[in-house]
Motif scaffolding. Structure first.
Motif, PDB file in Angstrom:
ATOM      1  N   CYS A 140      73.670   6.001 -19.069  1.00 17.70           N
ATOM      2  CA  CYS A 140      74.789   5.745 -18.153  1.00 17.70           C
ATOM      3  C   CYS A 140      74.896   6.870 -17.124  1.00 17.70           C
ATOM      4  O   CYS A 140      74.999   6.630 -15.921  1.00 17.70           O
ATOM      5  N   GLN A 141      74.872   8.103 -17.619  1.00 16.99           N
ATOM      6  CA  GLN A 141      75.042   9.266 -16.750  1.00 16.99           C
ATOM      7  C   GLN A 141      73.922   9.386 -15.728  1.00 16.99           C
ATOM      8  O   GLN A 141      74.168   9.757 -14.582  1.00 16.99           O
ATOM      9  N   ALA A 142      72.703   9.073 -16.104  1.00 17.22           N
ATOM     10  CA  ALA A 142      71.578   9.174 -15.168  1.00 17.22           C
ATOM     11  C   ALA A 142      71.796   8.297 -13.948  1.00 17.22           C
ATOM     12  O   ALA A 142      71.475   8.685 -12.820  1.00 17.22           O
ATOM     13  N   CYS A 143      72.353   7.132 -14.162  1.00 15.94           N
ATOM     14  CA  CYS A 143      72.627   6.227 -13.038  1.00 15.94           C
ATOM     15  C   CYS A 143      73.859   6.696 -12.250  1.00 15.94           C
ATOM     16  O   CYS A 143      73.852   6.710 -11.025  1.00 15.94           O
ATOM     17  N   HIS A 144      74.897   7.089 -12.966  1.00 18.03           N
ATOM     18  CA  HIS A 144      76.120   7.506 -12.296  1.00 18.03           C
ATOM     19  C   HIS A 144      75.898   8.725 -11.396  1.00 18.03           C
ATOM     20  O   HIS A 144      76.484   8.801 -10.317  1.00 18.03           O
ATOM     21  N   GLN A 145      75.079   9.649 -11.822  1.00 21.79           N
ATOM     22  CA  GLN A 145      74.833  10.857 -11.027  1.00 21.79           C
ATOM     23  C   GLN A 145      74.258  10.529  -9.661  1.00 21.79           C
ATOM     24  O   GLN A 145      74.547  11.211  -8.680  1.00 21.79           O
ATOM     25  N   THR A 146      73.439   9.507  -9.599  1.00 20.64           N
ATOM     26  CA  THR A 146      72.742   9.166  -8.360  1.00 20.64           C
ATOM     27  C   THR A 146      73.425   8.063  -7.579  1.00 20.64           C
ATOM     28  O   THR A 146      73.410   8.082  -6.346  1.00 20.64           O
TER      29      THR A 146
END
Length: 152
Positions: A140-146
């Motif tokens: 989830c975080q990998a997508c949210h960061q970008t």
């Protein structure tokens, strides 16, 4: 009123209350609804993994099964160009999604894989659940960061 009737009435009311944004760009409301369901089920698993909620194998498995199926929903019609945060209000989807759609799709694929991994171990105890939930959160975080703008 029967529980299903209450749910149906609530669902109808929520659709009637949707802002004009959702009427102009229903895809935004639809994808936000999907992500709200992801958050709802992730919260159950995350609460257990962090010790804030007692581990319950049946509840964990149900939440993991839900996540698996929610992440399998076809995304192709939920991301039309012009539904980013620079183009319309009410979304946190950054224009970078459409600038690098292959990477965005890849990151969603990683979320699907992580949801499948959680589903495979959710009922097997807290020690099996914790690392799988951590990987799901990382996806989830990998997508949210970008691809997701900060709230505010």
């Amino acid at each position: 009123m029967k529980p299903r009737s209450v749910f149906g009435a609530s669902l109808i009311c929520s659709f009637l209350a949707m802002p004009a944004l959702a009427q102009e760009n229903p895809e935004i409301g639809q994808r936000q609804g999907q992500f709200n369901l992801i958050v709802h089920n992730f919260a159950v698993l995350g609460g257990m993994a962090q010790g804030r909620v007692d581990y319950d194998a049946d509840l964990a498995q149900t939440a993991a099964d839900n996540l698996f199926h929610i992440t399998r929903h076809d995304q192709s019609r939920l991301w039309p160009e012009g539904t980013d945060s620079d183009s319309v209000e009410g979304t946190r989807a950054l224009p970078a999604i459409w600038e690098n759609l292959d990477d965005f799709v890849s990151k969603f694929g990683a979320l699907q894989d992580a949801a499948e991994a959680v589903q495979a171990v959710a009922g097997d105890g807290l020690d099996a659940l914790r690392p799988a939930v951590g990987a799901l959160g990382g996806a989830c975080q990998a997508c949210h960061q970008t691809y997701r703008a900060e709230a505010g």
